[in-house]
Motif scaffolding. Sequence first.
Motif, PDB file in Angstrom:
ATOM      1  N   MET A 265      93.870 -39.700 -16.998  1.00  0.00           N
ATOM      2  CA  MET A 265      94.339 -38.980 -15.713  1.00  0.00           C
ATOM      3  C   MET A 265      93.278 -39.314 -14.373  1.00  0.00           C
ATOM      4  SD  MET A 265      96.996 -37.535 -16.830  1.00  0.00           S
ATOM      5  CE  MET A 265      97.177 -36.687 -15.348  1.00  0.00           C
TER       6      MET A 265
ATOM      7  N   ARG B  61     108.704 -33.581 -17.029  1.00  0.00           N
ATOM      8  CA  ARG B  61     107.441 -33.953 -17.056  1.00  0.00           C
ATOM      9  C   ARG B  61     107.483 -35.652 -16.683  1.00  0.00           C
ATOM     10  NH1 ARG B  61     106.909 -29.656 -17.729  1.00  0.00           N
ATOM     11  NH2 ARG B  61     105.701 -28.320 -19.159  1.00  0.00           N
TER      12      ARG B  61
ATOM     13  N   GLU C  86     103.185 -39.045 -17.922  1.00  0.00           N
ATOM     14  CA  GLU C  86     102.256 -37.976 -18.342  1.00  0.00           C
ATOM     15  C   GLU C  86     102.257 -37.913 -20.078  1.00  0.00           C
ATOM     16  OE1 GLU C  86     103.632 -34.228 -16.800  1.00  0.00           O
ATOM     17  OE2 GLU C  86     103.470 -34.813 -14.964  1.00  0.00           O
TER      18      GLU C  86
ATOM     19  N   THR D  83     107.221 -32.169 -22.885  1.00  0.00           N
ATOM     20  CA  THR D  83     105.845 -32.435 -23.433  1.00  0.00           C
ATOM     21  C   THR D  83     105.860 -32.485 -24.856  1.00  0.00           C
ATOM     22  OG1 THR D  83     104.637 -31.139 -21.573  1.00  0.00           O
ATOM     23  CG2 THR D  83     103.304 -31.600 -23.607  1.00  0.00           C
TER      24      THR D  83
END
Length: 733
Positions: free
Chosen positions: A721, A711, A715, A396
Amino acid sequence: MVEAQVSLGTLQQDADLKSVLQEQHAKKRGLRSTLFLSYAAIGVIFGDIGTSPLYVFSSTFQDGIPNLDSLFGATSLIFWTLTIIVVIKYLLLVIQADDNGEGGTFALYSLICRYCNITPGNFSTVMPQDTKLVRYSSTHTAPPQKRTSWAGTKLRSLFATSPIARNALLSVVLLMTSLVLGDAILTPAQTVLGAIYGLQVREPQVSQGVVVGVSCAIIILIFSAQKLGTSKLGVAFAPILLLWFLFNLIINIYNIATYQPGIFKCFSPSFAYYYFRDNKHQGWEMLAGIFLTVTGAEASFADLGHFSRTAIRIAFIGICYPCLVITYFGQAAWLVHNQDQVGNTFYASIPFGDGFYWVTFTIATAAACVASQTMISAAFSLLRQSMFLGCFPRLTIHHSSKKVEGQIYISEANWLMMVLTVIVVAVFKTTTQLGNAYGVAVSGMMFGTTCLISIVMIVVWDVHLAAVIAVFLIFGFVDMVYLSANLTKVPHGGWLTLAIAGGVCLFSHIWHHGMWEKHVYEVKNEKKLSDHLLMPKEVEEDPSQVPSADSQLVLAATGKVLMRTPGLAVFYNDQVLGVPPSLTTFLSRSGSLPQTTIILTVRRVAVSNVSETERLVVAPTIYPGVLRCVARYGYTDIVDHDPAFIASILAQAAMAVPTLQKVTPDDAKNTMYICTSPHLRIDPAHKHLRRAFEAAVIEGVYNPMVKHLARRPWESWGIPMNGLYESHHVYQI
């Protein structure tokens, strides 16, 4: 087959990016801009090399100073090491090998990939539009058609045709990256511990445990502050380093004038010769300490993207270089009369009483924090670029600044580095012991840079082979002398660097192997749209006819008419052509297709960045409402697929296909984003040895990393989302 030809022909019409890059570079020109960038570079780039005086002499003479000639010889070597490695190698040669303004290991790798017609990470193939996009390169690079070097032609051909050569090149890059990540752990430990050691010098009653504890606390604070970003802290970096250099100048001009005004005789390289003649093997081993003089030199090239060549050269040669030379000479002058205190050289040599001492201590601590911050930020940047290569699991990434693209924060890496740094400080306890581990990483990376710049000189600059060999022998000899000296420290702490670098490198290779197997499977099992959809009857009868917007398509598997549903869907595809498994599953299960369907490929190209106006390549297919799109990103670009991105695809498609059904803003906001999530499984038909190897690597390491650590690529792509759907598939490799 028609569909593939149409798509390929359209997708190869990329535009040139030269005008955008010229605009970016123009912002760095001009006297005022250059001076400001030079000021900023002092704090951002030269914190590590600037704080080396905290521990160089103490690390060099761990067993005391044998004699004055050894001291003078070491001082001469410090000067010539700074001059040869930093000024000549990095600031005159390596910094010229920019990748359209970007620097660092990946810039060198990107240049080599482009000019050898290979792709970074060895994935996919180079398409004709890639060569149009990158062949202008930097202004110092000769056009391809003017190359005449025999060596350049042969080496380019070797990389283009030999998988072994390409994998060896990638392995060198991954090893260098791993060494830098090890350096990012050791730099905070070495600099902070070196600064806090001043407590014990002036207050002997302070125990080593207190020094270690305070150092660990500061390190924890430094890493904890990373999530706040450096946009505000960065403003203070340059003043802190300028104060640091100023105090070093004051201290050491005084020491030179007071203790040994004739210390400048050490400019003569003859003292370096006497050093080796008198100390022989011991002198060679002490080079590991002298090498710490140039730790951080690689930042002068790695951070080129945020500054300019001229600004970096002015900052170092105009300010840092003379200040460092006077600092080391001043410390040597003081040591002439205080040889027994070499272990406390920096703090013990501070004159003018307690008040000045504690001010210097405070500035030294602040400078150590700046040096630590610089290497931590560099580690984040390298990790992101490794993810781009497909050589590290996707973590991330948080962008800590909306104005400065390069300021990022990777939480998983941050906390792991913090834990390892604290452990390193707790285990080694002193900068002398840490120095044994510190130099191995940097010296190894510098030799790797020499190898890569030599390749660049051949395949990109087309320098005569004899000149390249001369450059490689000179700098390679210097690098190897220091690397060999540092390797003698492996039993005394250097093993830590090798363990960290080896672990990260192995980790990266396993991930890359898994990504490569996934890529090979997708290429071998690639399907075309024509395998799933049949053309309208009128087009089948007359191929020259263009299908209308309301033409009915037929499912090849069932012969039934394909239902077209209102709305918009984006199917992500790893290949430029072909059909993603998610679209195959969608067609077979629903028998329908959204009225507007985009098959989107996110493709990394061998440049640092691509402008928004030239990011997209949109190509209509012969199937009404079905578009192919390639979104191109450089290795420093951010992927953001919000509704505005979809709108830009549709706007560009409307120009190519006037009959394309218009999509309302609400439809764009309600877009379905459908991604393929593969799981690798070993084919039981493989021979025993390969099956055992793949089971250990893929099923034992790679798949667990995919499941628990990495991830999904999308993402971090800014996809809403509520519109994201994953299609899970098993790849039997």
